[in-house]
Design an enzyme around this catalytic site. Structure first.
Site, mmCIF file in Angstrom:
data_model
loop_
_atom_site.group_PDB
_atom_site.id
_atom_site.type_symbol
_atom_site.label_atom_id
_atom_site.label_comp_id
_atom_site.label_asym_id
_atom_site.label_seq_id
_atom_site.Cartn_x
_atom_site.Cartn_y
_atom_site.Cartn_z
ATOM 1 N N SER A 165 16.713 -9.585 -26.104
ATOM 2 C CA SER A 165 17.624 -9.964 -27.201
ATOM 3 C C SER A 165 18.465 -11.156 -26.765
ATOM 4 O O SER A 165 18.738 -11.338 -25.573
ATOM 5 C CB SER A 165 18.554 -8.786 -27.506
ATOM 6 O OG SER A 165 19.625 -9.198 -28.313
ATOM 7 N N TYR A 178 24.278 -2.103 -24.254
ATOM 8 C CA TYR A 178 23.015 -2.580 -24.847
ATOM 9 C C TYR A 178 22.712 -4.002 -24.374
ATOM 10 O O TYR A 178 21.598 -4.309 -23.945
ATOM 11 C CB TYR A 178 23.120 -2.526 -26.377
ATOM 12 C CG TYR A 178 21.988 -3.222 -27.108
ATOM 13 C CD1 TYR A 178 20.754 -2.607 -27.277
ATOM 14 C CD2 TYR A 178 22.170 -4.509 -27.639
ATOM 15 C CE1 TYR A 178 19.718 -3.254 -27.956
ATOM 16 C CE2 TYR A 178 21.145 -5.159 -28.314
ATOM 17 C CZ TYR A 178 19.918 -4.532 -28.467
ATOM 18 O OH TYR A 178 18.899 -5.177 -29.130
ATOM 19 N N LYS A 182 19.610 -5.542 -22.024
ATOM 20 C CA LYS A 182 18.719 -6.631 -22.432
ATOM 21 C C LYS A 182 18.721 -7.739 -21.374
ATOM 22 O O LYS A 182 17.709 -8.428 -21.197
ATOM 23 C CB LYS A 182 19.123 -7.154 -23.815
ATOM 24 C CG LYS A 182 18.884 -6.133 -24.935
ATOM 25 C CD LYS A 182 17.403 -5.769 -25.066
ATOM 26 C CE LYS A 182 17.058 -4.945 -26.270
ATOM 27 N NZ LYS A 182 15.635 -4.686 -26.434
#
Ligand code: NAP
Length: 274
Positions: A165, A178, A182
């Protein structure tokens, strides 16, 4: 009788050539995880359109059935199959590989696309259970899936693509763990690219920006929040799932045969530096 002059003959042969070029994955077999909707579905659709046989998967049978039916309508029953795979479960990862081999006989392309984010908020307030889940699914399961696929990718000189991401480069607000997971995927890409190169296996990564899917709906469903994001995107729109799929098709094809350990950013221009 239809007669074609030299110009229209040239047009026909150009069209034939371009349809050959777009089926650059003919004869390849691909697995895409978390591919019953969103970015994974768009990737599965594109790989099949470019000639690959594709195994789709996600946790829920009904979602798998629906995605397979829709993809088979477009690409034929011979080209697409599906199986349940919760990427966090060892037995599911094993079954995904086994069923792919039973159905299609070999494996060339593994797209590891599944990820979770069970929490929003300040990083230091994130419960330990959420940290565990994020790193279990987004990183550990991705590595263990490659481990499962490795003997088969080795036979075909295949390749792996991780879906990371833009948040791995520029952390997303209130999505600390999160975003960190990534960033870790960039590390996993580099490490496995080095370790698997002697086996002729390439490992690359895709970093999408803000793409309109269910997963990211909290970021764009509210009009004001969406407008704020769009304002930060030089191309001035949110991404669509199929904005991501061409890059994955490229990375998995021979056009990228001298590329490994790299990340392609598809973010409409959102900044991508660590
Ligand atoms: P999405 O549209 O919400 O789709 C999620 C898919 O994942 C569904 O098919 C779901 O099906 C499946 N899934 C969920 N948990 C799973 C698990 N544990 N094992 C296997 N499958 C699972 O999501 P998306 O936005 O396309 O996200 C796909 C990837 O892109 C993720 O890695 C995400 O981090 C990344 N990404 C997304 C964006 C964005 O803005 N959307 C931006 C950057 C990166 P079931 O419910 O049947 O399991």
């Amino acid at each position: 009788m239809l007669r074609l002059g030299p110009v229209s003959l040239a047009a026909v042969s150009l069209r034939t050539m371009s349809s050959q070029v777009t089926r650059k994955l003919e004869g390849r077999v691909a697995i895409v995880t978390a591919s019953t909707e969103g970015i994974g579905y768009a990737i599965a659709d594109r790989l099949a359109r470019d000639g690959a046989k594709v195994m789709v998967s996600s946790r829920k049978q009904a979602n798998v059935d629906k995605a397979v039916e829709s993809l088979q309508k477009q690409h034929g029953t011979e080209s697409v199959s599906g199986v349940i795979c919760h990427v966090g479960k060892d037995e599911d990862r094993k079954r995904l590989i086994k069923e792919t081999l039973e159905r299609f006989g070999m494996l060339h392309i593994l797209v590891s696309n599944a990820a979770v984010n069970p929490t929003f908020g300040p990083t230091l307030e994130t419960p330990e259970s959420a940290w565990d889940k994020i790193f279990d699914i987004n990183i550990k399961s991705a590595a263990f899936l490659v481990k499962e696929a490795y003997p088969h990718l080795k036979k075909t000189g295949g390749n792996v693509i991780f879906v990371s991401s833009i948040g791995g480069f520029t952390p997303l607000n209130l999505l600390g763990p999160y975003s960190i997971s990534k960033t870790a995927l960039f590390g996993l890409t580099k490490v496995l690219a080095d370790e698997l190169a002697p086996d002729n296996i390439r490992v690359n990564c895709l970093a999408p920006g803000i793409i309109k899917t269910k997963f990211s709906s909290a970021l764009w469903q509210n009009e004001a929040a969406a407008a704020e994001f769009v304002n930060q995107i030089p191309i001035k729109r949110l991404g669509e799932p199929d904005d991501c799929s061409g890059a994955v098709s490229f990375l998995s094809s021979d056009d990228a045969k001298y590329m490994t350990g790299e990340t392609i950013v598809v973010s409409g221009g959102m900044k991508s530096r660590l």
